[in-house]
Design a protein around this motif. Structure first.
Motif, PDB file in Angstrom:
ATOM      1  N   THR A 199     -10.303 -14.857  -8.634  1.00 59.02           N
ATOM      2  CA  THR A 199      -9.943 -13.593  -7.850  1.00 59.02           C
ATOM      3  C   THR A 199     -10.760 -12.555  -8.402  1.00 59.02           C
ATOM      4  OG1 THR A 199      -7.928 -14.480  -7.478  1.00 59.02           O
ATOM      5  CG2 THR A 199      -8.199 -12.240  -7.194  1.00 59.02           C
ATOM      6  N   ARG A 242      -7.039 -14.823  -2.900  1.00 59.41           N
ATOM      7  CA  ARG A 242      -7.331 -16.268  -2.505  1.00 59.41           C
ATOM      8  C   ARG A 242      -6.028 -17.310  -2.677  1.00 59.41           C
ATOM      9  NH1 ARG A 242     -11.640 -19.512  -5.435  1.00 59.41           N
ATOM     10  NH2 ARG A 242     -12.774 -17.835  -4.643  1.00 59.41           N
ATOM     11  N   SER A 277      -5.191 -14.787   3.788  1.00 62.40           N
ATOM     12  CA  SER A 277      -6.335 -15.523   2.928  1.00 62.40           C
ATOM     13  C   SER A 277      -6.124 -17.134   3.295  1.00 62.40           C
ATOM     14  CB  SER A 277      -6.691 -15.183   1.712  1.00 62.40           C
ATOM     15  OG  SER A 277      -7.027 -13.823   1.619  1.00 62.40           O
ATOM     16  N   GLN A 278      -7.244 -17.813   3.094  1.00 63.59           N
ATOM     17  CA  GLN A 278      -7.045 -19.405   2.957  1.00 63.59           C
ATOM     18  C   GLN A 278      -5.811 -19.774   2.133  1.00 63.59           C
ATOM     19  OE1 GLN A 278     -10.461 -21.312   3.710  1.00 63.59           O
ATOM     20  NE2 GLN A 278      -9.622 -23.379   3.175  1.00 63.59           N
ATOM     21  N   LEU A 286     -11.365 -15.262   2.888  1.00 60.93           N
ATOM     22  CA  LEU A 286     -10.163 -14.096   2.437  1.00 60.93           C
ATOM     23  C   LEU A 286     -10.067 -13.074   3.430  1.00 60.93           C
ATOM     24  CD1 LEU A 286     -12.105 -13.283  -0.984  1.00 60.93           C
ATOM     25  CD2 LEU A 286     -10.086 -14.895  -0.513  1.00 60.93           C
ATOM     26  N   ASP A 291     -14.131 -12.721  -6.643  1.00 61.40           N
ATOM     27  CA  ASP A 291     -14.084 -12.484  -5.320  1.00 61.40           C
ATOM     28  C   ASP A 291     -14.029 -10.786  -5.199  1.00 61.40           C
ATOM     29  OD1 ASP A 291     -13.602 -15.044  -4.542  1.00 61.40           O
ATOM     30  OD2 ASP A 291     -11.500 -14.716  -4.583  1.00 61.40           O
TER      31      ASP A 291
END
Length: 594
Positions: free
Chosen positions: A213, A151, A156-157, A99, A216
Motif C-alpha cells: 500500500t 488495495r 478497489s479490487q 485501485l 501504491d
C-alpha cells in the motif's frame, strides 16, 4: 428491542483477533516465540512506463454533490480507477489490480498533494479527505486532496476470504468466550484455522500488506505529479494525515520514502516501531482503562439520568450483573444477543467522548433485554451461522479485515502459550481480555514482510495522542516517539481518552497545533501537553491518573493556554462524528475473536 438488536453483531463468524494496538508492558504471560519474518522490504520502487502512461476516466464522485452542499466553497471531487501491479517487487508475475482514487484541486494556491487514512486496516477511505475537510474547509483551498481505497478494500479490487456454509455450521460453539476452558479453546482454534484457510486461497491476499500500500501511494504521488497541469504545484512530496492504523501506514511511507515525505500528522498512534503482534497485546488493558477510569466514572456522575450506580465501582458491578443476565437469556433462548455482544457494543462506544451517553443507554437497553421474554420470532439465531443458501457447499464470504495484520508481522505458531495468556488476561482484564487469543494470523499461510522503522532521513513528524486512548494505548505511542525522537514531536492530551483528535473538535489545543503544522509547517518547539476539555454534561475536567502524569521525557512538557477551536458548521461536525463512529464500529468488529 432497541440498540442491542439494531447492532446485532455483523459478520458471519467474526473470526478475528484483536486490533493491533500498543505494547503492554504489564502483560501477565510471556508471549510465545515468533516465527521468522521475511527480511525488511526493500523500499526501492521501479515503476514501469505502462503504469505511468495510462489514461484515466475521471468522473465526478458520487459523494461530491453532498460535500459541496455543505461547504459551498468546496471544489468538485473526481473519481477514477487506476491499475497497479499486484506485487510491486515482481510486477510481471501476477495479474494487475485496480485501485479506486479521488482527487480535488485546491481552490486557492495549492501547497501540494495531501491524503488521509482513517485507520483499519481494511477500511474504505475514498471519500475521507473530502469529508474531513468539511470540518476544516481550508484544506480545500490549500491542498489538492487525494482519496483512495487501499488495495483489497472498498471500491478497489477486493480481498476475498471464502469458505462454505457447511464449514461454518460445523464450527464448535460456546455461549461465552470469557469462560476459559477446553471447549472455548477448541472453538477459538477451529475458527482461527478456518479463517486462515478461507483467506489463503486468493492470490491477491498475499500482497495485501502495508508495504504494498505504501508503494501504491508512492506510485500515485508520482503518477499524479506527472499528469498535473503545467501551472499546478510540484507533487515532489506527499502530505498526510493518518489516524490509528493510518499512523502505521504513514510511518512506513516516511521510512520507505523519506525524501518524498512532506507534512505528516499521525494521530492516535500505534507503536509503529514494533510489530502488529506486539501491538495487539495492550488492547485488553487500554480498553478496560478507558471504560473503568473514564466511562464508568462519567456514568456515575450522571446517575440521576441513567440509574446505573453512584460510583464507578457500583457501575462496574452493575455492568457485570447486566452481562450475566444477558448471558442467561441467551442460553435460555430468550435473546438473540449474548454477553459478548454487550462487550462488543460498549467497546465500539469507547472511541469517542461524544458516545458516552449512548454507552450508558446501551447498558440500560441490555438490562431491559435481559429481563424481557421475547416472542418466538425474536428468539435466538446463531450469530455465526451462514446466510441462507441453496447448498451447504456454496461459497460464503467471511471477514477479510485481518489480512494486512497477518501479512505485516509474524505471529506465534505455537498456540498453547497464546491460549494460556488469553486465559490469564480474561481474569486480569475481564472486559475484553478473552479477545486476545488465537486467530487466523497464528495459522497464516503466507510469509510476513515487516520493517524496522527509524525514520532516518525523514522530516520531523507531528504525533498526537490522548492519555486514555482505548484503541491505541498512549504507552505505545510514547514508545514509538522515544525510538524516533530525532524525527518526531509528540503532543499529548492529558485526561483525555478520545481516539482521533485532530479535526474532530475535541481539543482546541490540538487543532491549533495541527493547523499551524499542516497549513504553516510550524511545529511546537518541544514535546507539548494539552489539557482536555470537560465531557458532555460535566462541569469540570476530571483527572484520570495515567501515563501522562508520570511521563518524564528529556524535553519538558509545556502546557499552552486553551484557544478557541477553529469554527466549522454543525453539519460538518456531524459528518466527522459519523465517520468516527463508522471507523469505531468497523475496527471494533475486527477485534472479535471469532
Amino acid at each position: 428491542m432497541g440498540a442491542p438488536v439494531r447492532r446485532l453483531l455483523v459478520g458471519l463468524i467474526g473470526l478475528l483477533l484483536a486490533v493491533p494496538l500498543a505494547v503492554d508492558a504489564t502483560a501477565p504471560v510471556a508471549a510465545a516465540p515468533l516465527p521468522p519474518a521475511a527480511p525488511d522490504a526493500a523500499p526501492a520502487l521501479s515503476i514501469g512506463s505502462a503504469y505511468l502512461s495510462q489514461r484515466l476516466d475521471w468522473q465526478p464522485c458520487d459523494f461530491s454533490p453532498y460535500v459541496q452542499s455543505v461547504v459551498d466553497t468546496a471544489p468538485e471531487t473526481d473519481c477514477a480507477t487506476i491499475v497497479v501491479p499486484m506485487d510491486w517487487r515482481h510486477p510481471d508475475a501476477h495479474p494487475d489490480i485496480s485501485l479506486a482514487i479521488a482527487l480535488s484541486h485546491a481552490t486557492g494556491t495549492s501547497k501540494g498533494l495531501l491524503t488521509l487514512n482513517p485507520g483499519g486496516p481494511g477500511l474504505a477511505a475514498l471519500d475521507n479527505p473530502a469529508l474531513f475537510a468539511m470540518a476544516r474547509p481550508r484544506l480545500f483551498s490549500d491542498y489538492d486532496l487525494l482519496g483512495f481505497d487501499p488495495r483489497g478494500y472498498g471500491a478497489s479490487q477486493s480481498a476475498e476470504c471464502t469458505t462454505s456454509a457447511a464449514a461454518l455450521a460445523a464450527l464448535p460453539k460456546v455461549a461465552d468466550l470469557r469462560v476459559r476452558n477446553l471447549a472455548t479453546h477448541r472453538a477459538e482454534v477451529a475458527s482461527a484455522k478456518l479463517a486462515a484457510q478461507a483467506c489463503g486461497t486468493n492470490e491477491l491476499n498475499r500482497y495485501l500488506g502495508t508495504q504494498q500500500t505504501v508503494d501504491d501511494l508512492e506510485f500515485l504521488r508520482t503518477y499524479l505529479g506527472a499528469h498535473r497541469a503545467a501551472s499546478a504545484p510540484s507533487y515532489d512530496k506527499l502530505n498526510y494525515i493518518g489516524y490509528s492504523y493510518g499512523t502505521w501506514l504513514g510511518a512506513w511511507y516516511a521510512d520507505s520514502y523519506p525524501t518524498h515525505t512532506g507534512r505528516f500528522l499521525l494521530d492516535s498512534n500505534m507503536n509503529w516501531t514494533s510489530s502488529m503482534y506486539a501491538n495487539q497485546r495492550s488492547d485488553s488493558f487500554s480498553f478496560e482503562r478507558r471504560r473503568d477510569r473514564m466511562l464508568f466514572p462519567w456514568i456515575a456522575r450522571h446517575h440521576k439520568r441513567y440509574n446505573l450506580g453512584t460510583t464507578k465501582a457500583t457501575v462496574k458491578r452493575r455492568y457485570e450483573t447486566i452481562r450475566a443476565g444477558v448471558l442467561r437469556a441467551f442460553r435460555e433462548g430468550r435473546s438473540p444477543v449474548s454477553a459478548e455482544d454487550l462487550d462488543a457494543e460498549l467497546l465500539s462506544l469507547l472511541y469517542s467522548d461524544a458516545d458516552f451517553p449512548d454507552a450508558a443507554q446501551t447498558m440500560r437497553d441490555y438490562a431491559d433485554l435481559a429481563a424481557s421474554d421475547q416472542s418466538a420470532a425474536g428468539r435466538r439465531t446463531d450469530r455465526r451461522a451462514a446466510a441462507p443458501t441453496d447448498s451447504a457447499s456454496a461459497p460464503v464470504e467471511v471477514d477479510n479485515s485481518q489480512i494486512v495484520r497477518c501479512n505485516d508481522s509474524p505471529y506465534p505458531r505455537a498456540v498453547a502459550p497464546v491460549l494460556k495468556r488469553a486465559d490469564a488476561d480474561a481474569k486480569t482484564f475481564p472486559f475484553i481480555g478473552y479477545w486476545d487469543t488465537v486467530g487466523p494470523c497464528n495459522y497464516w499461510p503466507f510469509p510476513s514482510t515487516t520493517r524496522s522503522i527509524d525514520l532516518a532521513g525523514a522530516p520531523t513528524i507531528l504525533m498526537v495522542q490522548s492519555e486514555g486512548d482505548p484503541a491505541t494505548a498512549y504507552e505505545g505511542a510514547r514508545a514509538a516517539h522515544r525510538a524516533t525522537a530525532m524525527h518526531t514531536r509528540l503532543v499529548s492530551v492529558d485526561d483525555e481518552g478520545q481516539h482521533g483528535l485532530y479535526l474532530t473538535g475535541v481539543s482546541p489545543c490540538v487543532d491549533k497545533i495541527g493547523d499551524a503544522f499542516i497549513f504553516g509547517g510550524r511545529l511546537p518547539s518541544a514535546d507539548t501537553t494539552c489539557q482536555a476539555r470537560r465531557l458532555t454534561g460535566d462541569k469540570k475536567v476530571y483527572k484520570m491518573k495515567g501515563p501522562v502524569d508520570g511521563y518524564r521525557h528529556s524535553l519538558n512538557a509545556v502546557r499552552p493556554p486553551e484557544v478557541a477551536a477553529p469554527t466549522s458548521s454543525a453539519a460538518a461536525t456531524a459528518v466527522v462524528r459519523r465517520l468516527q463512529r463508522r471507523v469505531a464500529e468497523q475496527e471494533s468488529r475486527s477485534l472479535l475473536p471469532r
